[in-house]
Design a protein around this motif. Structure first.
Motif, PDB file in Angstrom:
ATOM      1  N   GLY A 165     -25.075  36.843 -11.220  1.00 53.06           N
ATOM      2  CA  GLY A 165     -23.656  37.143 -11.367  1.00 53.06           C
ATOM      3  C   GLY A 165     -22.906  37.293 -10.053  1.00 53.06           C
ATOM      4  O   GLY A 165     -21.717  37.604 -10.056  1.00 53.06           O
ATOM      5  N   PHE A 166     -23.577  37.093  -8.917  1.00 51.06           N
ATOM      6  CA  PHE A 166     -22.898  37.231  -7.626  1.00 51.06           C
ATOM      7  C   PHE A 166     -21.752  36.225  -7.567  1.00 51.06           C
ATOM      8  O   PHE A 166     -21.958  35.029  -7.791  1.00 51.06           O
ATOM      9  CB  PHE A 166     -23.888  36.995  -6.486  1.00 51.06           C
ATOM     10  CG  PHE A 166     -23.309  37.301  -5.127  1.00 51.06           C
ATOM     11  CD1 PHE A 166     -23.313  38.602  -4.648  1.00 51.06           C
ATOM     12  CD2 PHE A 166     -22.748  36.301  -4.353  1.00 51.06           C
ATOM     13  CE1 PHE A 166     -22.774  38.892  -3.394  1.00 51.06           C
ATOM     14  CE2 PHE A 166     -22.203  36.586  -3.106  1.00 51.06           C
ATOM     15  CZ  PHE A 166     -22.210  37.880  -2.626  1.00 51.06           C
ATOM     16  N   VAL A 195     -21.690  43.666  -3.961  1.00 55.39           N
ATOM     17  CA  VAL A 195     -20.355  43.677  -4.572  1.00 55.39           C
ATOM     18  C   VAL A 195     -20.373  44.715  -5.679  1.00 55.39           C
ATOM     19  O   VAL A 195     -21.302  44.726  -6.499  1.00 55.39           O
ATOM     20  CB  VAL A 195     -20.010  42.293  -5.156  1.00 55.39           C
ATOM     21  CG1 VAL A 195     -18.668  42.332  -5.878  1.00 55.39           C
ATOM     22  CG2 VAL A 195     -19.994  41.236  -4.054  1.00 55.39           C
ATOM     23  N   ALA A 196     -19.382  45.605  -5.680  1.00 57.60           N
ATOM     24  CA  ALA A 196     -19.327  46.661  -6.694  1.00 57.60           C
ATOM     25  C   ALA A 196     -17.865  46.987  -6.973  1.00 57.60           C
ATOM     26  O   ALA A 196     -16.983  46.588  -6.217  1.00 57.60           O
ATOM     27  CB  ALA A 196     -20.079  47.905  -6.204  1.00 57.60           C
ATOM     28  N   PRO A 197     -17.600  47.720  -8.057  1.00 57.22           N
ATOM     29  CA  PRO A 197     -16.203  48.070  -8.356  1.00 57.22           C
ATOM     30  C   PRO A 197     -15.547  48.918  -7.264  1.00 57.22           C
ATOM     31  O   PRO A 197     -14.354  48.821  -7.044  1.00 57.22           O
ATOM     32  CB  PRO A 197     -16.310  48.856  -9.667  1.00 57.22           C
ATOM     33  CG  PRO A 197     -17.588  48.390 -10.285  1.00 57.22           C
ATOM     34  CD  PRO A 197     -18.513  48.104  -9.138  1.00 57.22           C
ATOM     35  N   THR A 198     -16.318  49.778  -6.580  1.00 56.73           N
ATOM     36  CA  THR A 198     -15.742  50.581  -5.501  1.00 56.73           C
ATOM     37  C   THR A 198     -16.591  50.427  -4.241  1.00 56.73           C
ATOM     38  O   THR A 198     -17.784  50.141  -4.312  1.00 56.73           O
ATOM     39  CB  THR A 198     -15.711  52.090  -5.848  1.00 56.73           C
ATOM     40  OG1 THR A 198     -17.066  52.568  -5.889  1.00 56.73           O
ATOM     41  CG2 THR A 198     -15.019  52.340  -7.175  1.00 56.73           C
ATOM     42  N   LEU A 199     -15.934  50.688  -3.089  1.00 53.54           N
ATOM     43  CA  LEU A 199     -16.685  50.610  -1.836  1.00 53.54           C
ATOM     44  C   LEU A 199     -17.615  51.808  -1.679  1.00 53.54           C
ATOM     45  O   LEU A 199     -18.635  51.719  -0.996  1.00 53.54           O
ATOM     46  CB  LEU A 199     -15.714  50.520  -0.652  1.00 53.54           C
ATOM     47  CG  LEU A 199     -16.360  50.127   0.682  1.00 53.54           C
ATOM     48  CD1 LEU A 199     -17.060  48.783   0.577  1.00 53.54           C
ATOM     49  CD2 LEU A 199     -15.332  50.108   1.796  1.00 53.54           C
ATOM     50  N   THR A 200     -17.265  52.909  -2.336  1.00 51.99           N
ATOM     51  CA  THR A 200     -18.155  54.070  -2.318  1.00 51.99           C
ATOM     52  C   THR A 200     -19.545  53.645  -2.782  1.00 51.99           C
ATOM     53  O   THR A 200     -20.560  53.966  -2.158  1.00 51.99           O
ATOM     54  CB  THR A 200     -17.608  55.174  -3.245  1.00 51.99           C
ATOM     55  OG1 THR A 200     -16.217  55.327  -2.995  1.00 51.99           O
ATOM     56  CG2 THR A 200     -18.323  56.474  -3.028  1.00 51.99           C
ATOM     57  N   VAL A 201     -19.584  52.892  -3.872  1.00 50.68           N
ATOM     58  CA  VAL A 201     -20.864  52.430  -4.420  1.00 50.68           C
ATOM     59  C   VAL A 201     -21.413  51.279  -3.590  1.00 50.68           C
ATOM     60  O   VAL A 201     -22.588  51.272  -3.195  1.00 50.68           O
ATOM     61  CB  VAL A 201     -20.699  52.004  -5.897  1.00 50.68           C
ATOM     62  CG1 VAL A 201     -21.943  51.282  -6.395  1.00 50.68           C
ATOM     63  CG2 VAL A 201     -20.402  53.225  -6.761  1.00 50.68           C
ATOM     64  N   GLY A 248     -23.150  47.859 -12.215  1.00 49.21           N
ATOM     65  CA  GLY A 248     -21.976  47.155 -11.706  1.00 49.21           C
ATOM     66  C   GLY A 248     -22.169  46.449 -10.378  1.00 49.21           C
ATOM     67  O   GLY A 248     -21.199  45.999  -9.788  1.00 49.21           O
ATOM     68  N   CYS A 249     -23.405  46.352  -9.886  1.00 47.38           N
ATOM     69  CA  CYS A 249     -23.630  45.774  -8.563  1.00 47.38           C
ATOM     70  C   CYS A 249     -24.145  44.338  -8.636  1.00 47.38           C
ATOM     71  O   CYS A 249     -25.028  44.026  -9.438  1.00 47.38           O
ATOM     72  CB  CYS A 249     -24.642  46.606  -7.777  1.00 47.38           C
ATOM     73  SG  CYS A 249     -24.003  48.209  -7.286  1.00 47.38           S
ATOM     74  N   GLU A 250     -23.601  43.466  -7.788  1.00 47.11           N
ATOM     75  CA  GLU A 250     -24.127  42.112  -7.584  1.00 47.11           C
ATOM     76  C   GLU A 250     -24.604  42.031  -6.138  1.00 47.11           C
ATOM     77  O   GLU A 250     -24.001  42.623  -5.241  1.00 47.11           O
ATOM     78  CB  GLU A 250     -23.045  41.066  -7.856  1.00 47.11           C
ATOM     79  CG  GLU A 250     -22.474  41.105  -9.275  1.00 47.11           C
ATOM     80  CD  GLU A 250     -23.473  40.682 -10.356  1.00 47.11           C
ATOM     81  OE1 GLU A 250     -24.519  40.097 -10.008  1.00 47.11           O
ATOM     82  OE2 GLU A 250     -23.213  40.955 -11.542  1.00 47.11           O
ATOM     83  N   VAL A 251     -25.686  41.288  -5.925  1.00 48.56           N
ATOM     84  CA  VAL A 251     -26.382  41.363  -4.648  1.00 48.56           C
ATOM     85  C   VAL A 251     -26.621  39.974  -4.067  1.00 48.56           C
ATOM     86  O   VAL A 251     -26.919  39.022  -4.802  1.00 48.56           O
ATOM     87  CB  VAL A 251     -27.749  42.073  -4.835  1.00 48.56           C
ATOM     88  CG1 VAL A 251     -28.451  42.256  -3.502  1.00 48.56           C
ATOM     89  CG2 VAL A 251     -27.567  43.404  -5.529  1.00 48.56           C
ATOM     90  N   PHE A 252     -26.475  39.874  -2.743  1.00 54.27           N
ATOM     91  CA  PHE A 252     -26.831  38.664  -1.998  1.00 54.27           C
ATOM     92  C   PHE A 252     -27.604  39.137  -0.776  1.00 54.27           C
ATOM     93  O   PHE A 252     -27.055  39.819   0.085  1.00 54.27           O
ATOM     94  CB  PHE A 252     -25.564  37.906  -1.578  1.00 54.27           C
ATOM     95  CG  PHE A 252     -25.814  36.615  -0.852  1.00 54.27           C
ATOM     96  CD1 PHE A 252     -25.734  35.395  -1.511  1.00 54.27           C
ATOM     97  CD2 PHE A 252     -26.111  36.614   0.512  1.00 54.27           C
ATOM     98  CE1 PHE A 252     -25.953  34.198  -0.836  1.00 54.27           C
ATOM     99  CE2 PHE A 252     -26.342  35.423   1.192  1.00 54.27           C
ATOM    100  CZ  PHE A 252     -26.245  34.212   0.514  1.00 54.27           C
TER     101      PHE A 252
END
Lengths: 140, 240
Positions: free
Chosen positions: B228-229, B181-187, B211-215
């Motif tokens: 923070g996911f 999960v990030a603010p933009t799909l580019t990232v 700015g990235c959350e990971v699962f």
């Protein structure tokens, strides 16, 4: 800048132990012998005019530590440090320790009321079978 | 590239032409950047027929992103892995879909959800996004709630071993699936693909990206996620 340089050297010296930290080592940190003024560096774009209160960006020299080279960049507003940025830092587990702790869980399968599905790139064959196709059919 | 695109716009006043513009842009991006079309800009660059300075501003931007993630992953993410042709799809997809979302916003859309082949951009939520279970196609492994942002998932279940570890040239097999999960799909898309290429170490790497959350689900079927996911609370209990 006269006062800025000692401040920079001190901050470099202060930061090095952070990277060198290991319970058993106590080698003397060698502080950066000199700092390169921003004017000579095209990428240090902050205004470096002599006027008091002007922002200036100063790069420290690269210091070799046993974990790898360390270089910092310090931003001054007048004589106050407003930011310190790492230009080089060792690729080492201690550096990676800044990564957020991961939570470990067991894998669960669930169904739930959702608006959309994230999954690996769906091919058109995969789409026909997918949850997203079902959601789209419901919305259509 | 070829992937299904689902678009839902909840604003009453947005004209149909806004959606048409999205699909036209994505078709255009495919024509220009697909490595599967011999006449695309990407194919011509890959064959060495175009010099770097002859490239469009868009492809130059894409190549800049590719170079950034290649460096950031120590070469694991590589659009030109050993023994394989130039293929920047992993970056082009997120980047082009993010541009599509900008077209929607420019056309006055506020509350929308755009899903391009499993990569999602949400605007003015809350939107509930399910993450496909890596082994059960009709089940979810988590549900998250997103207001404005993007979600991308990389996995092997749809297209097999298509993500290559650029350091070895071999398929990446350390993870079953990784969602970012990030603010933009580019990232989000680039980080998810790069993390998958890195394998097990990619989870921590992605967690450290701005700015990235990971699962992630690793090869032993363990779930590793960042605190923070934005998983929906209580969903796991309800799953039992």
């Amino acid at each position: 800048m006269k006062r800025a340089l000692p401040v920079l050297v001190l901050s470099v010296a202060g930061l090095i132990p952070v990277w060198r930290y290991a319970p058993s080592t106590a080698t003397t940190a060698s502080p950066a012998p000199a700092a390169t003024p921003a004017a000579s560096d095209p990428s240090a774009s902050a205004s470096s005019g002599a006027a008091s209160g002007a922002a200036a960006v100063v790069r420290g020299t690269t210091v070799d530590t046993e974990k790898g080279p360390v270089q910092v960049e310090v931003t001054f507003d007048g004589d106050t440090i407003t930011a310190v940025r790492m230009l080089q830092q060792p690729q080492h587990p201690q550096t990676a320790a800044a990564v957020p702790q991961l939570v470990e869980e067991t894998l669960a399968a669930q169904s739930a009321d959702i608006d959309t599905v994230s999954g690996a790139t769906v091919t058109s064959d995969g789409y026909r079978e997918s949850l997203q196709a079902a959601l789209d059919a419901r919305g259509a | 590239m070829g992937f299904p695109v689902s678009l839902r716009v909840d604003d009453p006043g947005v004209p149909e032409s806004a959606a048409d513009a999205v699909f036209a842009w994505l078709r255009d991006a495919d024509a220009r950047f697909s490595p599967f079309r011999p006449d695309s800009e990407v194919s011509r660059y890959g064959r060495g027929e175009l010099a770097r300075r002859e490239l469009s501003a868009d492809l130059t931007e894409v190549l800049g992103l590719c170079a950034h993630y290649r460096t950031a992953t120590g070469g694991a993410f590589d659009v030109r892995p050993p023994g394989r042709p130039f293929d920047p799809c992993a970056v082009v997809k997120g980047w082009s879909v993010q541009r599509a979302a900008a077209l929607l916003t420019a056309a006055g859309a506020r509350r929308f959800c755009l899903n391009a082949g499993g990569d999602v951009i949400t605007s003015s939520g809350p939107w509930r996004v399910g993450v496909r279970h890596p082994e059960l196609a009709d089940r979810l492994c988590t549900v998250l709630e997103l207001t404005d942002g993007a979600v991308a998932t990389s996995a092997r279940y749809e297209r097999g071993d298509h993500i290559v570890d650029g350091r070895t040239g071999l398929p990446a097999t350390g993870l079953l699936s990784v969602t970012v999960v990030a603010p933009t799909l580019t990232v989000a898309d680039a980080v998810a693909t790069a993390a998958f290429a890195l394998g097990a170490e990619g989870v921590g790497w992605a967690a450290g990206q701005d700015g990235c959350e990971v699962f992630a689900v690793d090869a032993e079927r363990r779930v590793l996620r960042t605190p923070g996911f934005p998983a929906v609370a209580g969903e796991r209990a309800a799953a039992a």
